[in-house]
Scaffold this motif. Structure first.
Motif, PDB file in Angstrom:
ATOM      1  N   THR A  17       0.807  -1.220   0.000  1.00  0.00           N
ATOM      2  CA  THR A  17       0.000   0.000   0.000  1.00  0.00           C
ATOM      3  C   THR A  17       0.839   1.269   0.000  1.00  0.00           C
ATOM      4  OG1 THR A  17      -1.768  -1.168   1.189  1.00  0.00           O
ATOM      5  CG2 THR A  17      -1.801   1.248   1.281  1.00  0.00           C
ATOM      6  N   ARG A  18       0.413   2.213  -0.824  1.00  0.00           N
ATOM      7  CA  ARG A  18       1.013   3.555  -0.841  1.00  0.00           C
ATOM      8  C   ARG A  18      -0.113   4.552  -1.059  1.00  0.00           C
ATOM      9  NH1 ARG A  18       6.124   6.327  -0.026  1.00  0.00           N
ATOM     10  NH2 ARG A  18       5.720   8.413  -0.814  1.00  0.00           N
ATOM     11  N   LEU A  19      -0.459   5.305  -0.004  1.00  0.00           N
ATOM     12  CA  LEU A  19      -1.556   6.269  -0.063  1.00  0.00           C
ATOM     13  C   LEU A  19      -1.088   7.591   0.539  1.00  0.00           C
ATOM     14  CD1 LEU A  19      -4.434   3.857   1.023  1.00  0.00           C
ATOM     15  CD2 LEU A  19      -4.143   4.854  -1.255  1.00  0.00           C
ATOM     16  N   LYS A  39      10.918 -13.052  -5.737  1.00  0.00           N
ATOM     17  CA  LYS A  39      10.112 -13.494  -4.597  1.00  0.00           C
ATOM     18  C   LYS A  39       8.638 -13.438  -4.969  1.00  0.00           C
ATOM     19  CE  LYS A  39      13.410 -12.287  -0.961  1.00  0.00           C
ATOM     20  NZ  LYS A  39      14.506 -11.791  -1.807  1.00  0.00           N
ATOM     21  N   PRO A  40       7.792 -14.141  -4.215  1.00  0.00           N
ATOM     22  CA  PRO A  40       6.357 -14.090  -4.515  1.00  0.00           C
ATOM     23  C   PRO A  40       5.829 -12.653  -4.441  1.00  0.00           C
ATOM     24  CG  PRO A  40       6.848 -15.844  -2.950  1.00  0.00           C
ATOM     25  CD  PRO A  40       8.101 -15.041  -3.084  1.00  0.00           C
ATOM     26  N   LEU A  41       4.896 -12.349  -5.320  1.00  0.00           N
ATOM     27  CA  LEU A  41       4.283 -11.022  -5.315  1.00  0.00           C
ATOM     28  C   LEU A  41       3.166 -10.965  -4.273  1.00  0.00           C
ATOM     29  CD1 LEU A  41       4.087 -10.299  -9.149  1.00  0.00           C
ATOM     30  CD2 LEU A  41       5.518  -9.114  -7.474  1.00  0.00           C
ATOM     31  N   PRO A  42       2.832  -9.768  -3.807  1.00  0.00           N
ATOM     32  CA  PRO A  42       1.713  -9.634  -2.873  1.00  0.00           C
ATOM     33  C   PRO A  42       0.380  -9.917  -3.564  1.00  0.00           C
ATOM     34  CG  PRO A  42       2.499  -7.477  -3.536  1.00  0.00           C
ATOM     35  CD  PRO A  42       3.467  -8.470  -4.106  1.00  0.00           C
ATOM     36  N   ALA A  43      -0.669 -10.013  -2.770  1.00  0.00           N
ATOM     37  CA  ALA A  43      -2.000 -10.258  -3.319  1.00  0.00           C
ATOM     38  C   ALA A  43      -2.490  -9.084  -4.144  1.00  0.00           C
ATOM     39  CB  ALA A  43      -2.988 -10.544  -2.187  1.00  0.00           C
ATOM     40  N   ALA A  44      -2.161  -7.868  -3.689  1.00  0.00           N
ATOM     41  CA  ALA A  44      -2.659  -6.659  -4.359  1.00  0.00           C
ATOM     42  C   ALA A  44      -1.703  -5.503  -4.115  1.00  0.00           C
ATOM     43  CB  ALA A  44      -4.055  -6.300  -3.844  1.00  0.00           C
ATOM     44  N   ILE A  45      -1.832  -4.500  -4.958  1.00  0.00           N
ATOM     45  CA  ILE A  45      -1.147  -3.218  -4.773  1.00  0.00           C
ATOM     46  C   ILE A  45      -2.240  -2.174  -4.614  1.00  0.00           C
ATOM     47  CG2 ILE A  45       0.397  -1.509  -5.787  1.00  0.00           C
ATOM     48  CD1 ILE A  45       1.657  -3.799  -7.409  1.00  0.00           C
ATOM     49  N   CYS A  46      -2.195  -1.439  -3.502  1.00  0.00           N
ATOM     50  CA  CYS A  46      -3.250  -0.477  -3.193  1.00  0.00           C
ATOM     51  C   CYS A  46      -2.704   0.942  -3.310  1.00  0.00           C
ATOM     52  CB  CYS A  46      -3.799  -0.733  -1.792  1.00  0.00           C
ATOM     53  SG  CYS A  46      -5.221   0.291  -1.369  1.00  0.00           S
ATOM     54  N   ILE A  47      -3.280   1.735  -4.232  1.00  0.00           N
ATOM     55  CA  ILE A  47      -2.838   3.095  -4.498  1.00  0.00           C
ATOM     56  C   ILE A  47      -4.058   3.970  -4.770  1.00  0.00           C
ATOM     57  CG2 ILE A  47      -0.521   2.520  -5.381  1.00  0.00           C
ATOM     58  CD1 ILE A  47      -2.613   1.261  -7.314  1.00  0.00           C
ATOM     59  N   ALA A  68      -3.558  -8.056  -8.057  1.00  0.00           N
ATOM     60  CA  ALA A  68      -4.782  -7.262  -8.130  1.00  0.00           C
ATOM     61  C   ALA A  68      -4.450  -5.798  -7.844  1.00  0.00           C
ATOM     62  CB  ALA A  68      -5.798  -7.780  -7.118  1.00  0.00           C
ATOM     63  N   LEU A  69      -5.181  -4.906  -8.480  1.00  0.00           N
ATOM     64  CA  LEU A  69      -5.000  -3.478  -8.245  1.00  0.00           C
ATOM     65  C   LEU A  69      -6.166  -2.969  -7.392  1.00  0.00           C
ATOM     66  CD1 LEU A  69      -3.749  -2.166 -11.702  1.00  0.00           C
ATOM     67  CD2 LEU A  69      -2.423  -2.956  -9.737  1.00  0.00           C
ATOM     68  N   ALA A  70      -5.828  -2.416  -6.240  1.00  0.00           N
ATOM     69  CA  ALA A  70      -6.829  -1.917  -5.299  1.00  0.00           C
ATOM     70  C   ALA A  70      -6.707  -0.404  -5.163  1.00  0.00           C
ATOM     71  CB  ALA A  70      -6.639  -2.576  -3.936  1.00  0.00           C
ATOM     72  N   THR A  71      -7.829   0.230  -4.850  1.00  0.00           N
ATOM     73  CA  THR A  71      -7.819   1.670  -4.621  1.00  0.00           C
ATOM     74  C   THR A  71      -8.835   2.015  -3.535  1.00  0.00           C
ATOM     75  OG1 THR A  71      -7.745   3.815  -5.731  1.00  0.00           O
ATOM     76  CG2 THR A  71      -9.536   2.332  -6.374  1.00  0.00           C
ATOM     77  N   VAL A  72      -8.974   3.289  -3.234  1.00  0.00           N
ATOM     78  CA  VAL A  72      -9.799   3.722  -2.098  1.00  0.00           C
ATOM     79  C   VAL A  72     -10.860   4.728  -2.543  1.00  0.00           C
ATOM     80  CG1 VAL A  72      -8.083   3.293  -0.309  1.00  0.00           C
ATOM     81  CG2 VAL A  72      -8.037   5.469  -1.532  1.00  0.00           C
ATOM     82  N   GLU A  99     -10.183  -4.091  -6.938  1.00  0.00           N
ATOM     83  CA  GLU A  99     -10.685  -4.048  -5.571  1.00  0.00           C
ATOM     84  C   GLU A  99     -10.864  -2.587  -5.164  1.00  0.00           C
ATOM     85  OE1 GLU A  99      -8.372  -8.167  -4.273  1.00  0.00           O
ATOM     86  OE2 GLU A  99      -7.857  -6.306  -3.238  1.00  0.00           O
ATOM     87  N   VAL A 100     -11.939  -2.310  -4.443  1.00  0.00           N
ATOM     88  CA  VAL A 100     -12.243  -0.948  -3.982  1.00  0.00           C
ATOM     89  C   VAL A 100     -12.385  -0.974  -2.473  1.00  0.00           C
ATOM     90  CG1 VAL A 100     -13.922   0.930  -4.033  1.00  0.00           C
ATOM     91  CG2 VAL A 100     -13.368  -0.303  -6.150  1.00  0.00           C
ATOM     92  N   ASP A 101     -11.585  -0.158  -1.779  1.00  0.00           N
ATOM     93  CA  ASP A 101     -11.630  -0.057  -0.324  1.00  0.00           C
ATOM     94  C   ASP A 101     -12.405   1.213   0.057  1.00  0.00           C
ATOM     95  OD1 ASP A 101      -9.798  -2.121  -0.803  1.00  0.00           O
ATOM     96  OD2 ASP A 101      -8.525  -1.574   0.883  1.00  0.00           O
ATOM     97  N   LEU A 102     -13.628   1.040   0.491  1.00  0.00           N
ATOM     98  CA  LEU A 102     -14.546   2.132   0.833  1.00  0.00           C
ATOM     99  C   LEU A 102     -14.487   2.430   2.315  1.00  0.00           C
ATOM    100  CD1 LEU A 102     -17.258   3.888   0.443  1.00  0.00           C
ATOM    101  CD2 LEU A 102     -18.438   1.728   0.990  1.00  0.00           C
TER     102      LEU A 102
END
Length: 243
Positions: A17-19, A39-47, A68-72, A99-102
């Motif tokens: 995550t980078r916000l 190395k294994p990649l994370p499940a998602a990148i959240c920006i 997966a690409l996640a945002t807020v 993915e959307v983080d509300l």
């Protein structure tokens, strides 16, 4: 399990995550350069939504696969008008968010209004259905434990795919006590809903406490990226070292 095994589990469930509102392209590039192709990649990148296209392009250029690409949305205060939040959601989906983080309007919940927070989740879910996972941030550190249970129930009733502890932008973020209450409500609901622990998890030792909690509450079979996530940035380095 060994530390390396737990590190693998945590990394597989990591939303890297980078916000930061002040970020420019170089900041995002440096952030992504922390990821290792060995190395294994994370499940998602959240920006933030404006970086979705850049991150996808970067990952396609430098890695054989893209998490997966996640945002807020409604981030970080949870107090934006519903129409604006839905516009943010539509934009995020148009830009390819998986993915959307509300942020739940938790201050309204604190004031006794359950219906409006439920509306935010339901309306957001209607847009995300079949297109993206919806994670609902309840900002657990700002709530009493009974309110954590209440907010979790509202998120589940509204159709959340995950209930998330925190934005990472308030004084108290993830705690084991809140996570336990959230897992109890998820289990009690009987719904296929995950937990995302976010804010303040910086070391493998801290992550292991949450992994152990989830195993104890839900059973070891439950803890997969489809049901459990860490939202963090500093955690990546400690996981890589353990591997």
């Amino acid at each position: 399990m060994s530390a390396a095994d737990d590190a693998k589990r945590a990394l597989a469930c990591l939303d890297f995550t980078r916000l930061d509102e002040q970020d420019e392209e170089q900041d995002i590039k440096v952030f992504l350069q922390q990821l290792s192709a060995d190395k294994p990649l994370p499940a998602a990148i959240c920006i933030y939504p404006q970086w979705l296209t850049y991150v996808r392009t970067y990952m396609q250029m430098h890695f054989s696969q893209t998490p997966a690409l996640a945002t807020v949305t409604n981030f970080p205060g949870g107090d934006q008008p519903l129409d604006e939040v839905l516009q943010q959601t539509e934009l995020a989906l148009a830009l390819g968010a998986d993915e959307v983080d509300l942020v739940l309007p938790y201050k309204l919940l604190q004031a006794g209004d359950e219906q409006t927070p439920l509306d935010y989740v339901r309306r957001s879910k209607a847009l995300c259905a079949g297109r993206a996972r919806l994670k609902v941030i309840i900002e657990s550190g700002e709530l009493s434990l009974p309110q954590v249970a209440q907010a979790t129930d509202i998120a589940i009733a509204g159709g959340a795919d995950f209930v998330k502890t925190s934005t990472g932008k308030v004084a108290v973020n993830a705690t084991l006590e809140a996570a336990k209450v959230m897992l109890e409500q998820i289990k009690q609901s009987g719904q296929d809903v995950g937990l995302k622990v976010s804010g303040g998890v910086r070391t493998l030792a801290q992550a292991q406490q949450y992994l152990d909690l989830a195993d104890k509450e839900m059973g070891e079979h439950w803890l997969t990226p489809a049901h459990f996530r860490f939202g963090a940035s500093a955690l990546l380095d400690d996981l890589y070292q353990a591997l």
